[in-house]
Design an enzyme around this catalytic site. Structure first.
Site, mmCIF file in Angstrom:
data_model
loop_
_atom_site.group_PDB
_atom_site.id
_atom_site.type_symbol
_atom_site.label_atom_id
_atom_site.label_comp_id
_atom_site.label_asym_id
_atom_site.label_seq_id
_atom_site.Cartn_x
_atom_site.Cartn_y
_atom_site.Cartn_z
ATOM 1 N N SER A 126 9.783 -7.972 8.626
ATOM 2 C CA SER A 126 9.245 -7.842 9.934
ATOM 3 C C SER A 126 10.527 -8.001 10.932
ATOM 4 O O SER A 126 11.542 -8.632 10.481
ATOM 5 C CB SER A 126 8.255 -8.992 10.351
ATOM 6 O OG SER A 126 7.246 -8.707 9.555
ATOM 7 N N GLN A 283 -29.986 -31.812 10.131
ATOM 8 C CA GLN A 283 -29.830 -30.407 9.795
ATOM 9 C C GLN A 283 -28.763 -29.621 10.173
ATOM 10 O O GLN A 283 -28.214 -28.567 9.611
ATOM 11 C CB GLN A 283 -31.424 -29.781 10.069
ATOM 12 C CG GLN A 283 -31.594 -28.494 9.359
ATOM 13 C CD GLN A 283 -32.979 -28.128 9.805
ATOM 14 O OE1 GLN A 283 -33.283 -27.738 10.863
ATOM 15 N NE2 GLN A 283 -33.778 -27.598 8.802
ATOM 16 N N GLU A 367 0.996 -11.477 6.676
ATOM 17 C CA GLU A 367 1.053 -10.692 5.643
ATOM 18 C C GLU A 367 -0.075 -9.766 5.856
ATOM 19 O O GLU A 367 -0.888 -9.081 4.930
ATOM 20 C CB GLU A 367 0.773 -11.287 4.346
ATOM 21 C CG GLU A 367 1.970 -12.160 4.050
ATOM 22 C CD GLU A 367 2.226 -12.355 2.510
ATOM 23 O OE1 GLU A 367 1.592 -11.971 1.660
ATOM 24 O OE2 GLU A 367 2.978 -13.409 2.233
HETATM 25 N N1 COS Z 1 1.033 0.873 -2.137
HETATM 26 C C1 COS Z 1 1.950 1.589 -2.394
HETATM 27 N N2 COS Z 1 2.037 2.865 -1.420
HETATM 28 C C2 COS Z 1 1.523 2.807 -0.341
HETATM 29 C C3 COS Z 1 0.790 1.588 0.087
HETATM 30 C C4 COS Z 1 0.255 0.711 -1.087
HETATM 31 N N3 COS Z 1 -0.573 -0.338 -0.739
HETATM 32 N N4 COS Z 1 -0.013 1.909 1.426
HETATM 33 C C5 COS Z 1 0.706 2.958 1.693
HETATM 34 N N5 COS Z 1 1.616 3.551 0.688
HETATM 35 C C6 COS Z 1 2.426 4.758 0.715
HETATM 36 C C7 COS Z 1 1.468 5.874 1.290
HETATM 37 O O1 COS Z 1 0.730 6.548 0.323
HETATM 38 C C8 COS Z 1 2.609 6.825 1.722
HETATM 39 O O2 COS Z 1 3.252 7.425 0.807
HETATM 40 P P1 COS Z 1 3.371 9.221 0.777
HETATM 41 O O3 COS Z 1 4.410 9.165 2.262
HETATM 42 O O4 COS Z 1 3.995 9.453 -0.392
HETATM 43 O O5 COS Z 1 2.118 9.793 1.114
HETATM 44 C C9 COS Z 1 3.433 6.048 2.330
HETATM 45 O O6 COS Z 1 3.345 4.574 1.735
HETATM 46 C C10 COS Z 1 3.369 5.714 4.039
HETATM 47 O O7 COS Z 1 1.939 5.373 4.121
HETATM 48 P P2 COS Z 1 1.129 5.479 5.373
HETATM 49 O O8 COS Z 1 1.095 6.658 5.956
HETATM 50 O O9 COS Z 1 -0.210 4.836 5.246
HETATM 51 O O10 COS Z 1 1.885 4.443 6.417
HETATM 52 P P3 COS Z 1 1.634 3.795 7.730
HETATM 53 O O11 COS Z 1 2.872 3.696 8.466
HETATM 54 O O12 COS Z 1 0.160 4.639 8.352
HETATM 55 O O13 COS Z 1 1.150 2.195 7.554
HETATM 56 C C11 COS Z 1 -0.336 0.317 6.853
HETATM 57 C C12 COS Z 1 0.058 1.756 6.717
HETATM 58 C C13 COS Z 1 -0.849 0.004 8.456
HETATM 59 C C14 COS Z 1 -1.049 -0.183 5.817
HETATM 60 C C15 COS Z 1 0.938 -0.541 6.863
HETATM 61 O O14 COS Z 1 1.743 -0.060 7.675
HETATM 62 C C16 COS Z 1 0.725 -2.198 6.702
HETATM 63 O O15 COS Z 1 0.310 -2.536 5.687
HETATM 64 N N6 COS Z 1 1.210 -2.713 7.949
HETATM 65 C C17 COS Z 1 0.855 -4.360 7.930
HETATM 66 C C18 COS Z 1 2.399 -4.726 7.543
HETATM 67 C C19 COS Z 1 2.240 -6.305 7.265
HETATM 68 O O16 COS Z 1 1.249 -6.659 6.450
HETATM 69 N N7 COS Z 1 3.243 -6.975 7.831
HETATM 70 C C20 COS Z 1 3.194 -8.179 8.078
HETATM 71 C C21 COS Z 1 4.285 -8.657 6.867
HETATM 72 S S1 COS Z 1 4.261 -10.445 6.725
HETATM 73 S S2 COS Z 1 5.657 -10.476 5.121
#
Ligand code: COS
Length: 386
Positions: A126, A283, A367
């Site tokens: 992040s 309750q 996360e």
């Molecule tokens: N495992 C493996 N690959 C994944 C995946 C997963 N769980 N999720 C997405 N991908 C891949 C996709 O298949 C895509 O690959 P291709 O380009 O080959 O098709 C690529 O990653 C991009 O995926 P996508 O277009 O879905 O990405 P987005 O930018 O739309 O983001 C979300 C998807 C919103 C799910 C992601 O950004 C996310 O999880 N955000 C939250 C992040 C988070 O948790 N932050 C807090 C961190 S605290 S340490």
């Protein structure tokens, strides 16, 4: 279908429970107050294999399964959520190294982390302006000599001030239009002593105060070629798959915090009298307890289902998101009810429920927020994935 633990799972759970009750719980209030987890607790967890539960013994871990990890995490979080998140991040980093690291990287970093030779490592994804949308990160890495020069900032980095190394994500696509967004990101291992890397401000948080959260500054931090983890430009998928596993861990952490709060609320309700009877006789209180137990059991089943799929090597992205979404939202309700049952005493630091209330809140945020989990679940359904 089996709903019972086998002997090895029961052993991991009982050793985590015993360590948590004996070594961690008596210090939990002080950990929260002082903002520090005693070194011997982290070392003790590593000796039990808790810093690499699903890491093979050959690399210093416990050689157990993601199911065992859920069981252990619930027990540790029940005693101290700050200690639990430190354990969660070490396990997540360890699993990234196990899955994507070269043999040399595993030798150099994984075995030290899982065995406790180093106390912590951090996950540096992040940034100040990129949390839910890591594909928009700005930190860059460009080629320089036989390595890479990393520049940028990271934020919300758990254990960052005492981590020995960091898994750092950075843009490696330059101006190539095909490598913008999630596609042009790579993953590097950066040691904490690397020149140009400095620790920024420490966050003053509502909860999880025993776990440090810092910013990181990368000013021309040079790393050698072999610091690249996994494939060039393949970093986004590494982050996503690590977060899939991490989300099961946070579901378990939330369940652990709520388990503690519920137990304390039941005890309190039996002891506290109002209008001449224990409040447990009313309750209104009974329904809160019943709803909490039911929701927590449902959350626990979702967490174990996701861990089961992971253990089997089957896809579990959606199930991990469902477990995290439901468990963290349910845990928040359970802890809120527990505080309500404690009345005014729940609002003061004398009772642990006040700490649980502060600790549980972030589980709906980090996360991946609850909103991101819903997005992951809905996208998978709309794409027709079974
Ligand atoms: N495992 C493996 N690959 C994944 C995946 C997963 N769980 N999720 C997405 N991908 C891949 C996709 O298949 C895509 O690959 P291709 O380009 O080959 O098709 C690529 O990653 C991009 O995926 P996508 O277009 O879905 O990405 P987005 O930018 O739309 O983001 C979300 C998807 C919103 C799910 C992601 O950004 C996310 O999880 N955000 C939250 C992040 C988070 O948790 N932050 C807090 C961190 S605290 S340490």
């Amino acid at each position: 279908m089996h709903f019972e633990f086998d002997e090895s799972l029961a052993l991991i759970r009982s050793s985590a429970r015993e360590f948590a009750r004996r070594e961690i719980l008596p210090q939990a209030t002080e950990i929260d107050r002082s903002g520090q987890i005693p070194r011997n607790i982290l070392q003790g967890l590593a000796e039990l294999g808790m810093m690499g539960v699903a890491i093979p013994e050959a690399w210093g871990g416990a050689g157990a399964t993601p199911i065992a990890y859920v069981a252990a995490m619930i027990e540790i979080a029940k005693a101290c959520a700050s200690t639990a998140v430190t354990m969660a991040v070490n396990n997540m980093v360890g699993e990234v190294l196990l899955r994507f690291g070269s043999e040399a990287q595993k030798e150099r970093y994984l075995s030290k982390l899982a065995s406790g030779q180093v106390l912590a490592a951090s996950f540096a994804l992040s940034e100040p302006e990129s949390g839910s949308d890591p594909g928009s990160m700005r930190t860059t890495a460009r080629r320089e000599g036989k390595g890479w020069l990393i520049e940028g900032q990271k934020q919300w980095i758990t254990s960052g001030d005492f981590a020995s190394f960091f898994i750092v994500w950075a843009r490696t696509g330059g101006n190539d239009p095909a490598l913008q967004g999630p596609r042009g990101i790579s993953c590097f291992i950066v040691e904490s002593q690397a020149p140009g890397l400095s620790i920024g401000h420490h966050e003053r948080k509502m909860g999880l105060r025993g776990s440090s959260t810092v910013a990181l500054h990368f000013e021309k931090v040079w790393v050698p070629e072999d610091a690249l983890l996994g494939e060039l430009h393949g970093g986004f998928k590494i982050a996503m798959s690590a977060l899939d596993g991490g989300r099961i861990g946070i579901a378990a952490q939330a369940i652990g915090i709520a388990e503690a709060a519920l137990e304390e609320a039941i005890e309190y309700a039996k002891e506290r009298h109002a209008f001449g009877r224990p409040i447990a006789d009313y309750q209104a209180i009974q329904w809160m307890i019943a709803d909490s137990r039911t929701e927590l059991d449902a959350a626990t089943l979702l967490a174990y289902r996701a861990a089961f799929l992971k253990t089997q090597g089957r896809p579990f992205t959606r199930e991990a998101a469902m477990a995290k979404l439901f468990a963290t939202e349910a845990a928040w309700r359970v802890v809120d009810r527990a505080l309500q049952i404690h009345g005014g005493y729940g609002y003061v630091a004398e009772y642990d429920v006040e700490r649980h209330y502060r600790d549980v809140r972030v589980t709906r945020i980090y996360e991946g927020t609850s909103e991101i989990q819903r997005l992951v679940i809905a996208r998978s359904l709309l794409r027709g994935q079974i």
